[in-house]
Structures are given as C-alpha cells and as structure tokens.
Design a protein around this motif. Structure first.
Motif, PDB file in Angstrom:
ATOM      1  N   ILE A  82      19.051 -22.080  27.573  1.00  0.00           N
ATOM      2  CA  ILE A  82      17.916 -21.893  26.657  1.00  0.00           C
ATOM      3  C   ILE A  82      17.300 -23.236  26.298  1.00  0.00           C
ATOM      4  O   ILE A  82      16.058 -23.411  26.332  1.00  0.00           O
ATOM      5  CB  ILE A  82      18.380 -21.166  25.378  1.00  0.00           C
ATOM      6  CG1 ILE A  82      18.794 -19.731  25.692  1.00  0.00           C
ATOM      7  CG2 ILE A  82      17.286 -21.192  24.317  1.00  0.00           C
ATOM      8  CD1 ILE A  82      17.665 -18.832  26.105  1.00  0.00           C
ATOM      9  N   PHE A  83      18.135 -24.200  25.968  1.00  0.00           N
ATOM     10  CA  PHE A  83      17.642 -25.528  25.577  1.00  0.00           C
ATOM     11  C   PHE A  83      16.829 -26.173  26.696  1.00  0.00           C
ATOM     12  O   PHE A  83      15.743 -26.718  26.472  1.00  0.00           O
ATOM     13  CB  PHE A  83      18.824 -26.416  25.191  1.00  0.00           C
ATOM     14  CG  PHE A  83      18.449 -27.826  24.854  1.00  0.00           C
ATOM     15  CD1 PHE A  83      17.945 -28.134  23.601  1.00  0.00           C
ATOM     16  CD2 PHE A  83      18.598 -28.844  25.785  1.00  0.00           C
ATOM     17  CE1 PHE A  83      17.590 -29.444  23.284  1.00  0.00           C
ATOM     18  CE2 PHE A  83      18.252 -30.145  25.484  1.00  0.00           C
ATOM     19  CZ  PHE A  83      17.737 -30.449  24.221  1.00  0.00           C
ATOM     20  N   MET A  89      12.118 -26.773  31.903  1.00  0.00           N
ATOM     21  CA  MET A  89      12.797 -26.587  33.179  1.00  0.00           C
ATOM     22  C   MET A  89      12.748 -25.124  33.595  1.00  0.00           C
ATOM     23  O   MET A  89      12.822 -24.221  32.764  1.00  0.00           O
ATOM     24  CB  MET A  89      14.253 -27.067  33.083  1.00  0.00           C
ATOM     25  CG  MET A  89      15.030 -26.952  34.390  1.00  0.00           C
ATOM     26  SD  MET A  89      16.683 -27.674  34.312  1.00  0.00           S
ATOM     27  CE  MET A  89      16.258 -29.428  34.326  1.00  0.00           C
ATOM     28  N   SER A  90      12.646 -24.892  34.892  1.00  0.00           N
ATOM     29  CA  SER A  90      12.692 -23.527  35.412  1.00  0.00           C
ATOM     30  C   SER A  90      14.056 -22.903  35.135  1.00  0.00           C
ATOM     31  O   SER A  90      15.073 -23.613  35.131  1.00  0.00           O
ATOM     32  CB  SER A  90      12.409 -23.517  36.911  1.00  0.00           C
ATOM     33  OG  SER A  90      11.106 -24.012  37.174  1.00  0.00           O
ATOM     34  N   ALA A  98      22.974 -26.409  33.204  1.00  0.00           N
ATOM     35  CA  ALA A  98      23.744 -26.062  32.011  1.00  0.00           C
ATOM     36  C   ALA A  98      25.226 -25.884  32.350  1.00  0.00           C
ATOM     37  O   ALA A  98      26.102 -26.206  31.528  1.00  0.00           O
ATOM     38  CB  ALA A  98      23.198 -24.786  31.374  1.00  0.00           C
ATOM     39  N   SER A  99      25.517 -25.405  33.530  1.00  0.00           N
ATOM     40  CA  SER A  99      26.918 -25.285  33.968  1.00  0.00           C
ATOM     41  C   SER A  99      27.563 -26.664  34.087  1.00  0.00           C
ATOM     42  O   SER A  99      28.701 -26.868  33.660  1.00  0.00           O
ATOM     43  CB  SER A  99      26.987 -24.554  35.311  1.00  0.00           C
ATOM     44  OG  SER A  99      26.355 -23.302  35.232  1.00  0.00           O
ATOM     45  N   LEU A 153      12.211 -16.151  32.628  1.00  0.00           N
ATOM     46  CA  LEU A 153      12.371 -15.247  33.765  1.00  0.00           C
ATOM     47  C   LEU A 153      11.328 -14.147  33.798  1.00  0.00           C
ATOM     48  O   LEU A 153      11.299 -13.337  34.726  1.00  0.00           O
ATOM     49  CB  LEU A 153      13.780 -14.635  33.751  1.00  0.00           C
ATOM     50  CG  LEU A 153      14.920 -15.591  34.108  1.00  0.00           C
ATOM     51  CD1 LEU A 153      16.259 -14.868  34.049  1.00  0.00           C
ATOM     52  CD2 LEU A 153      14.718 -16.205  35.489  1.00  0.00           C
ATOM     53  N   ASN A 154      10.465 -14.081  32.782  1.00  0.00           N
ATOM     54  CA  ASN A 154       9.421 -13.058  32.757  1.00  0.00           C
ATOM     55  C   ASN A 154       8.380 -13.252  33.851  1.00  0.00           C
ATOM     56  O   ASN A 154       7.602 -12.339  34.136  1.00  0.00           O
ATOM     57  CB  ASN A 154       8.729 -13.039  31.391  1.00  0.00           C
ATOM     58  CG  ASN A 154       9.657 -12.544  30.294  1.00  0.00           C
ATOM     59  OD1 ASN A 154      10.608 -11.810  30.562  1.00  0.00           O
ATOM     60  ND2 ASN A 154       9.387 -12.944  29.055  1.00  0.00           N
ATOM     61  N   VAL A 155       8.372 -14.442  34.467  1.00  0.00           N
ATOM     62  CA  VAL A 155       7.399 -14.683  35.540  1.00  0.00           C
ATOM     63  C   VAL A 155       7.773 -13.920  36.809  1.00  0.00           C
ATOM     64  O   VAL A 155       6.936 -13.776  37.712  1.00  0.00           O
ATOM     65  CB  VAL A 155       7.280 -16.195  35.842  1.00  0.00           C
ATOM     66  CG1 VAL A 155       6.790 -16.942  34.615  1.00  0.00           C
ATOM     67  CG2 VAL A 155       8.612 -16.759  36.322  1.00  0.00           C
TER      68      VAL A 155
END
Length: 331
Positions: A82-83, A89-90, A98-99, A153-155
């Motif tokens: 989220i951050f 960032m995509s 993030a991982s 991710l709505n794109v």
C-alpha cells in the motif's frame, strides 16, 4: 555375496516424483485459461497458504524456532505494498519490493529476537507483531484502523487481475519451495537441523548458530511478507486487526502439524487439507477455529509426525530428495 550399507540421496521414486513436480508446475501455469475466475482466485488463496506453511515449517521444523508472530511480516508485506503504491509504484512491482522490505525488516529485528529461545522467542515475535499493528492503526495515511484498499489494481479488468495475481503467487510459491529445497540439500540444511535438535551441542562442534538462524529468519520474513502482499492483491482490501491477526499463526501451525513438521512434503499436504477444510467449514465462525485448534493438539499428541510423516515412515522412500538415507547394497 555380502551386503553393506551405503548412503543415498535420491531414488527412482524421488526422480519420478521430481519430474511430476515439474510437469505439475507447468500445468498450473495454464490454469487461468482452463478454469473459472472463482477457481483461479481460490487457487491463489491455496498458494498463499502453501507459502505460509512452508515458511513456518522452515522456521520451526528445520530451525527449531517456534514463532507465533509471523503475522508481523504478513502485515508488513501488505501495508508495504500500500505504501509503495501511494508513492506511485505499480501494484505488482510493489508486491515484489514489499516482500524484500519484509526480509529487510526481519534482518533488522533478528539481532534482538534471536537472542530469545523457546517460549521467550515465541512471545517476543508475537509482541513485535502487535507493535507493528498498533503503529499501522495510528497511521491515517495507511487507512488507520478502518482498513485500506489497493486501488492501483483497478486499472486491470477483473479476469486479467485475477490471472496476473494467480501467476505472481504461483511464481512466489515455486521460488520459495525451490529456495527451501536448495537450502536443505546444502550442508546448511544439516547444520540448521543440528541447531533445532540441540543448539548448544551444534555450537560446540563449530556450527555458526546465530548467522544460520538469522538466515532462516530473514527467509521466513521474505516469504511471509510475500504472502501478505499477495493476500492484499487477491482480496484488494485489508485491515490491521485481520492482516496482523494471530489467526495466521493458528493456520500455519495447523497446516504444518497436520501435514508433517520437519518434512519437505508435509506443509504441501497440510496446506491442501487446510484449504479444503476452510472452504467447507469457514462459515462456522468461532467453532471452526476451535475445531482447528483441537485437531492440531490431537496431532501434536498422538501423531506428531503428521500425515506425511506417517506415510513416509511406512513407505521408507522419500519423494523429494532433500536428505540422505542408508540402504542395503550387495557387494
């Protein structure tokens, strides 16, 4: 003719099983083209459970570190995604980064938590998870206590989003399985199991206890962070009390104990079984969680080797060659 004993790692059965794993992995890549969108999303959840089971088994089953706070890294991976997306960032690159960030967090925490052993280590990891959950709750940019959505991710159209999330989850699952497999086949794997059996004795024969435990802790942090980020990508919404919830530890313990603690195949069996049970009984609420706990306790008391340990003990033939075994040979 006399008989002797020789050490072997692989067998005909293990070579056939390894080929079957490769074929299955290739077949799984095509699932989004062959099944419905709902099945794709369910399979994504299964792979996330598999990642969690493999990571907890690596910690407890091979390293002897019984953690009840891996949800700290699950939440860190989700909120890290989220951050990063809030900074432009995509989403899918953010999941990967993030991982890695969760692994960095594990590396930073390891000098502190790895000083603890046994129950102190378990409680210490749980405290870390609770502290991180509180910090996120107080951060309104991350949604505070009400939660936050992954809008980036709505794109993508729903079917395309599910397919992309499925593929990246499958990729992470295969990567982490391969890393654990390689680690166990290396001499480091034997050293970790020596630490699990007796940390002081391992240190007395030259095993570098602290660096090896840190390596395993960071690997588990990376895997659990990936699971958290992928959970967010699969559900699109998270809340601190759920993503940092101790129920994740209950799930991991159940999968590993039922499947087979300290075996490579056991967590895979446990993840499939847990996914099936959850799909059938999740609507039962608290009764369902109590049932999971009772089953896990029963396995710990009466079948400590788990289902796969029972099968492997009777068959005497490992399917995936991660260790060594003695067998008779004609001389």
């Amino acid at each position: 003719m006399t008989t002797g004993r020789r050490v072997r790692r692989s067998s005909t059965a293990s070579r056939v099983a390894s080929m079957c794993v490769v074929v299955a992995a290739l077949a799984l890549c095509g699932m989004p083209y062959m099944v419905t969108a709902n099945v794709v999303q369910q399979l994504t959840s299964l792979f996330i459970f598999l990642i969690l089971a493999v990571m907890w088994n690596a910690l407890a089953g091979y390293g002897g570190m019984v953690s009840v706070g891996q949800q700290a890294f699950i939440g860190a991976g989700a909120y890290g995604t989220i951050f990063l997306t809030q900074w432009g960032m995509s989403p899918y690159p953010a999941v990967a980064l993030a991982s890695v960030g969760s692994a960095v967090l594990a590396a930073l925490l390891s000098p502190l938590v790895l000083r603890l052993r046994g129950g102190q280590f378990a409680v210490g990891t749980w405290v870390v998870a609770e502290v991180l959950a509180l910090l996120v709750t107080f951060d309104h940019d991350l949604g505070g206590g009400t939660g936050v959505s992954l809008r980036g991710l709505n794109v993508y159209g729903p079917d395309l989003r599910r397919a992309y999330t499925y593929w990246i989850t499958l990729a992470f699952a295969l990567l982490l399985l391969a890393l654990v497999f390689a680690l166990l086949r290396h001499r480091t794997g034997a050293a970790l199991q020596a630490i699990r059996d007796d940390e002081d004795a391992a240190a007395s024969v030259g095993v570098r206890v602290r660096p090896l435990k840190a390596l395993l802790f960071v690997l588990a942090g990376f895997g659990c962070g990936a699971a958290g980020a992928l959970t967010l990508a699969n559900t699109l919404f998270i809340q601190p009390q759920s993503i940092f919830g101790v129920q994740w530890t209950a799930y991991m313990i159940f999968m590993v104990l039922v499947g087979g603690l300290g075996t490579f195949e056991g967590p895979i069996v446990g993840a499939v079984l847990f996914f099936t049970v959850q799909y059938a009984f999740a609507d039962a609420g608290a009764v369902y969680l109590i049932g999971l706990g009772l089953v896990a306790v029963a396995f710990a008391l009466f079948l400590p080797r788990g289902l796969w340990g029972l099968v492997a003990g009777r068959a005497q033939v490992p399917l995936l060659p991660v260790g060594y075994r003695l067998e008779d040979s004609a001389l």
